[in-house]
Design an enzyme around this catalytic site. Structure first.
Site, mmCIF file in Angstrom:
data_model
loop_
_atom_site.group_PDB
_atom_site.id
_atom_site.type_symbol
_atom_site.label_atom_id
_atom_site.label_comp_id
_atom_site.label_asym_id
_atom_site.label_seq_id
_atom_site.Cartn_x
_atom_site.Cartn_y
_atom_site.Cartn_z
ATOM 1 N N GLY A 196 0.767 -1.229 0.000
ATOM 2 C CA GLY A 196 0.000 0.000 0.000
ATOM 3 C C GLY A 196 0.804 1.288 0.000
ATOM 4 O O GLY A 196 0.225 2.378 0.029
ATOM 5 N N GLY A 236 2.771 2.287 -2.473
ATOM 6 C CA GLY A 236 2.853 2.835 -3.823
ATOM 7 C C GLY A 236 3.994 2.305 -4.660
ATOM 8 O O GLY A 236 4.440 2.969 -5.598
ATOM 9 N N LYS A 237 4.465 1.080 -4.366
ATOM 10 C CA LYS A 237 5.574 0.506 -5.133
ATOM 11 C C LYS A 237 5.230 0.393 -6.614
ATOM 12 O O LYS A 237 6.034 0.747 -7.475
ATOM 13 C CB LYS A 237 5.929 -0.880 -4.584
ATOM 14 C CG LYS A 237 6.416 -0.928 -3.166
ATOM 15 C CD LYS A 237 6.858 -2.318 -2.775
ATOM 16 C CE LYS A 237 5.730 -3.327 -2.819
ATOM 17 N NZ LYS A 237 4.714 -3.094 -1.794
ATOM 18 N N THR A 238 4.029 -0.128 -6.895
ATOM 19 C CA THR A 238 3.658 -0.353 -8.293
ATOM 20 C C THR A 238 3.548 0.960 -9.049
ATOM 21 O O THR A 238 4.071 1.098 -10.166
ATOM 22 C CB THR A 238 2.331 -1.127 -8.379
ATOM 23 O OG1 THR A 238 2.487 -2.399 -7.737
ATOM 24 C CG2 THR A 238 1.920 -1.349 -9.826
ATOM 25 N N SER A 239 2.887 1.939 -8.461
ATOM 26 C CA SER A 239 2.739 3.237 -9.123
ATOM 27 C C SER A 239 4.098 3.873 -9.392
ATOM 28 O O SER A 239 4.353 4.381 -10.497
ATOM 29 C CB SER A 239 1.885 4.178 -8.265
ATOM 30 O OG SER A 239 0.585 3.670 -8.097
ATOM 31 N N ASP A 249 4.786 -9.441 -7.480
ATOM 32 C CA ASP A 249 3.859 -9.329 -6.354
ATOM 33 C C ASP A 249 2.707 -10.318 -6.544
ATOM 34 O O ASP A 249 2.036 -10.289 -7.579
ATOM 35 C CB ASP A 249 3.310 -7.901 -6.285
ATOM 36 C CG ASP A 249 2.532 -7.645 -5.000
ATOM 37 O OD1 ASP A 249 2.098 -8.614 -4.371
ATOM 38 O OD2 ASP A 249 2.363 -6.469 -4.643
ATOM 39 N N THR A 283 -4.518 -1.722 -3.321
ATOM 40 C CA THR A 283 -3.649 -2.793 -2.828
ATOM 41 C C THR A 283 -4.134 -3.401 -1.519
ATOM 42 O O THR A 283 -4.211 -4.633 -1.402
ATOM 43 C CB THR A 283 -2.201 -2.281 -2.683
ATOM 44 O OG1 THR A 283 -1.733 -1.861 -3.969
ATOM 45 C CG2 THR A 283 -1.293 -3.369 -2.142
#
Length: 598
Positions: free
Chosen positions: A24, A26-29, A51, A509
């Site tokens: 949550g 913000g790794k993906t963003s 992930d 997430t």
């Protein structure tokens, strides 16, 4: 504390970049936005998610597979999902398939469950992406390879000890570790060692630690930093995502949110100062699609459009007080809050415990939170309420010492090192705290016991499988378990005795990871009682346009929980006051949405 904005520079970026951090944050963003910046500089980039709850497809608005897929609107950018769950299934089948027809089905099922844990999933993912790092041909067409999530220090240490596996296998009577039969990994030793070496090469690899301006997230980033730095992954930087500065000085909610972020960063200043650190401002929109990603790392001010939202009537959701009213007639039992880190499990558990005690019940609140600030503030303050802390470190240390004393004496130094690393796995910690959990759960026959976390579905299934459990006892030379451990699963599966609450935030997430946890529990024949949507901005009354936009963005995830996931849904607001102390927790529990639903 003033930090520079995060802006990836193609000329200074290493070839491999790993983004890691709590769920949550913000790794993906951020990994997607970084990839977009690099391709805008004329580079070819491969973006890879490892992930299990990947929302890379959602963010890029592209259906991805385990092969590189071009991303429309971003020439030069390819992306792929390494699905660790599918990779783990294939890994299990490679090991178990040859035994089908030779062993009874019960034995095969036990083996499958042993290979269903988080460690096996992680090593299967490592097996997949090590091919992208250790095989030069696999990524020869790309200037940069970006990974959304990095391997843990435990996995990297285990891989670095590959040369000790032979001796470990010779002395380990079952030939298994937390990762399953190590013989299945031997063929990959050279690639694994090359991968570990590349990760430690500062000229080749950068570890991007992602956090929020929250103390728990910053502490997790610091723990990860130290763990990976200790094994040679030293080229690190920190990105603090979602830093908020309000434009409404009269808005109490906005002011409190800004002040909490500033206080958390000040408390972690020594860690922040230890490496290059950057910030990304909190944005008003969900970061979806190429246009959203461009906003995330834009130098320009976020364009906030809070006017013109269509009216929205929230679905029916209970207050926490209403939820407790449905549980308390039993007069005793166990209530567990579960969910990913940072969603507020301890706060929810404490609010429930306070409410039950104020209603005249005998209540015991137990936490595994190392800080346990909330439970510490309640000790002795509420009549009928007692508190305690399960210390996973102490429980695991005692358990590890017992195993090492029984098995380690039969091994040489290399074998002992591998056994010690095997015992550092998350699986070991879960099993080690079983006895502590079982003691607490057993008290539920006489009063209410509220626990702020619980063993995973996989660990419970491992306990349920007598053959797998007995094999685990023999492998690690444990003594016969107390009766309360043997009755633990029976208690947890009894819906009249145990009520499990899945805690989430109204964001992508946390919701999707809670859904995966629910599936895991159902696999163990444990049905969650309710979901708790925590820290919602609905009804905040904020005049800050950015927070108004974020409130609007919550709608889709609230609807997803209520309509698709939960049998019962409880709602808790983001409050300007810190939910610390009996009175504040009681007010939080009484929060409701009646004014919005009328």
């Amino acid at each position: 504390m003033k930090l520079p904005p995060y802006q990836p520079d193609a000329a200074k970026s290493t070839r491999f970049l790993f983004f890691t951090g709590k769920g949550g944050v913000g790794k993906t963003s951020l990994s997607c936005a970084t990839a977009l910046k690099l391709v805008e500089s004329g580079n070819r980039v491969l973006l890879v998610s490892t992930d299990p709850a990947s929302n890379l497809d959602e963010v890029l608005e592209t259906k991805l597979t385990n092969h590189p897929t071009p991303i429309a609107g971003a020439p030069g950018l390819d992306a792929m999902n390494i699905n660790p769950v599918e990779a783990a299934a294939a890994y299990r089948e490679r090991l178990i398939g040859p035994m089908r027809g030779l062993l009874p089905e019960t034995a095969l099922r036990s083996m499958e469950e042993q290979l269903s844990g988080s460690c096996t999933v992680e090593i299967a993912a490592f097996d997949e992406f090590s091919g992208l790092i250790g095989n030069p041909e696999a990524v020869k067409d790309y200037h940069h390879v970006i990974f959304d999530t990095a391997p843990t220090g435990h996995t990297l240490r285990l891989m670095s000890l590959a040369k000790a596996w032979d001796q470990f296998l010779d002395n380990n009577t079952s030939g298994t570790s937390c990762l399953g039969p190590l013989a299945g990994l031997e063929k990959q030793r050279v690639i694994y060692e090359a991968t570990v070496n590349t990760l430690g090469d500062a000229s080749a690899t950068t570890l991007v630690l992602v956090s929020r301006p929250q103390l728990s997230a910053l502490r997790e980033a610091e723990r990860t930093s130290k763990e990976l730095r200790a094994i040679g992954v030293a080229n690190q930087c920190l990105v603090i995502n979602g830093v908020f500065e309000t434009k409404c000085p009269q808005d109490l909610t906005a002011q409190a949110m800004q002040q909490r972020g500033q206080a958390a960063m000040q408390a972690a200043q020594a860690f922040i100062d230890s490496m290059p650190a950057f910030i990304v401002p909190l944005r008003s929109i969900n970061i979806l699609g190429i246009s959203g990603l461009k906003v995330l790392l834009s130098d320009e001010a976020d364009v906030v459009m809070s006017a013109g939202f269509s009216p929205w009537r929230p679905p029916s959701m209970q207050s926490l007080a209403d939820l407790v009213s449905g549980i308390e007639p039993q007069g005793h039992g166990v209530i567990m809050t579960m969910g990913k880190g940072g969603v507020g499990k301890t706060t929810v558990a404490a609010a429930i415990a306070v409410l039950l005690a104020k209603r005249g019940h005998s209540v015991h609140l137990s936490t595994t939170d190392p800080a346990a600030h909330i439970t510490q503030t309640l000790a002795g303050q509420v009549e009928g309420l007692t508190t305690s802390k399960i210390d996973p470190i102490a429980e695991t240390a005692a358990y590890t010492a017992e195993v090492m004393a029984k098995q380690g004496t039969q091994m040489d130094a290399a074998g002992r090192s591998l056994l010690e690393e095997d015992l550092r796995s998350p699986c070991t910690e879960e099993i080690a705290v079983f006895r502590a959990f079982a003691r607490e759960v057993g008290q539920g026959t006489k009063r209410f016991v509220v626990l702020d976390t619980a063993p995973t579905g996989h660990t419970l299934l491992l306990l349920d499988s007598s053959q797998a459990y007995q094999r685990e006892l023999e492998r690690q030379a444990r003594n016969t378990q107390p009766e309360e451990v043997l009755k633990l699963l029976e208690h947890l599966r009894d819906p009249a005795f145990t009520h499990i609450l899945l805690v989430t935030l109204p964001e992508a997430t946390p919701v999707h990871e809670a859904a995966a946890l629910q599936n895991d529990l159902r696999r163990a024949r444990i049905e969650p009682y309710a979901w708790v949507i925590n820290q919602s901005l609905l009804q905040s009354g904020s005049c800050d346009p950015l927070l108004q936009c974020r409130e609007h963005a919550e709608h889709r995830y609230i609807e997803e929980v209520v309509e698709k996931q939960a049998k019962r849904t409880t709602w808790l607001p983001w409050r300007a006051e810190e939910p610390i102390g009996p009175d504040a927790l009681a007010r939080l529990a009484s929060s409701n949405l009646k004014s919005l639903q009328s």
